[in-house]
Design a protein around this motif. Sequence first.
Motif, short mmCIF file in Angstrom:
data_model
loop_
_atom_site.label_atom_id
_atom_site.label_comp_id
_atom_site.label_asym_id
_atom_site.label_seq_id
_atom_site.Cartn_x
_atom_site.Cartn_y
_atom_site.Cartn_z
N ALA A 197 23.80 71.88 -34.89
CA ALA A 197 22.96 71.30 -35.95
C ALA A 197 21.92 70.31 -35.43
O ALA A 197 20.87 70.12 -36.04
N ALA A 255 31.13 68.24 -41.91
CA ALA A 255 31.04 69.68 -42.16
C ALA A 255 31.70 70.50 -41.05
O ALA A 255 32.20 71.60 -41.31
N THR A 277 30.55 70.31 -31.11
CA THR A 277 29.19 69.93 -31.53
C THR A 277 28.42 69.39 -30.33
O THR A 277 28.96 68.62 -29.53
N TYR A 321 26.59 56.80 -37.79
CA TYR A 321 26.54 58.24 -37.55
C TYR A 321 27.09 58.50 -36.18
O TYR A 321 26.47 58.10 -35.19
N SER A 341 31.64 64.21 -35.05
CA SER A 341 30.63 65.12 -35.57
C SER A 341 30.47 64.79 -37.04
O SER A 341 31.12 63.88 -37.56
N ASP A 385 28.53 73.97 -32.91
CA ASP A 385 27.76 73.42 -34.02
C ASP A 385 26.52 72.80 -33.38
O ASP A 385 26.58 71.72 -32.80
N GLY A 425 18.57 74.77 -45.21
CA GLY A 425 18.54 76.00 -44.41
C GLY A 425 19.36 75.84 -43.15
O GLY A 425 19.90 74.77 -42.87
#
Length: 359
Positions: A155, A84, A127, A307, A81, A153, A189
């Motif tokens: 995101a 964070a 995640t 990533y 992940s 998560d 945000g």
Amino acid sequence: MAINVTKSFLPPIEEYQEIIKGIWENTWLTNNGPLVRKLEGQLKEFLNVENLLFVGNGTIAIQMALKALNLTGEIITTPFSYCATTTSILWENLQPVFVDIESKTFNINADLIEAAITEKTSAIIATHVYGRPCNIEKIESIAKKHNLKVIYDGAHGFGATYKGKSLLSFGDITTCSFHATKVFHSIEGGCIVSKENDLNKKLELYRSFGHKNDDYYTMGINGKNSEFHAAMGLCNLPKVADIINNRKIISEKYDALLNWEKLSRPTNNIEGFDYNYAYYPVLLASEAKLLQVIDALKKEDITPRRYFYPSLNQLPYLDSYNPCPISENIAQRALSLPLYYDLALEDVEQIVSIINANL
Ligand SMILES: *Cc1c(COP(=O)(O)O)cnc(C)c1O
């Protein structure tokens, strides 16, 4: 022109100006203003969820979630992940316990979770990697059996659905990031989606220092977001379907052209899942090949992104090492290719021809 792994979507400037005009009329810049409330209303409708709070970013969302669930001791989490996910756990003085991932989806391997549970375990935070759902049913049943909380998560999950519901609607809490690089953004945000109304009320208090006027209910933090950020969200939300559709077309071009004899990728073939095309990850045969491909792309001013790298169980500031061989191996070989709203299909052809020539 340079091609980066992501490029932020920007709405026509006139649309943004039109919305922020009101800020000059009412001089309400932050502190739960009308644009924040309007965006929250529209997000709840879009995602079909009951409780949603717009917050400053996706990281504070995770930290507030960990705090609001009164978690203690050990938190089972994924090593694959963004940092964070792990640093939020550490920031709250909790102990991350890494459980390795599935090579099929790159998500936490739910079959390995039970073996990692101890009497100190209080929650699972996983995640939905690249917007693909974790094994939600299995995680839910383990959590029920061992009385653990579940945080996702999410995101990467905005606009993705699982079994007809938003991917952000599972677990006790799901957090999302609306950072400029995500599928839907408000510059900076994020949001917190929670199942229980009482939890949502608690999080709402946390978001603005734990007090309402002169009544102090609880310790809190500043998790608020501004009217300017909400205005960007209001501009971008109606465009999400269009943004996702463009990303789909670009992704299908990659699908058709890349040399799959030499590359692999996480599966999209998950029952009941509708993708948001948040990322375009590929897995190279080795780290040496990955570095060679990155070099070749850089020569043409194209910048992909490792990533996720490193595997989070190998972060240098952890005080113990939990081996996660699959995650460590995948983190060495995973590359996210450029993918954004207006990436030209000719550019995809150029990117692919460089990659295929270097496999
Ligand atoms: C982007 C991201 C975050 C952090 O979100 P911010 O809004 O940048 O704080 C957390 N987790 C994952 C998986 C992310 O991709």
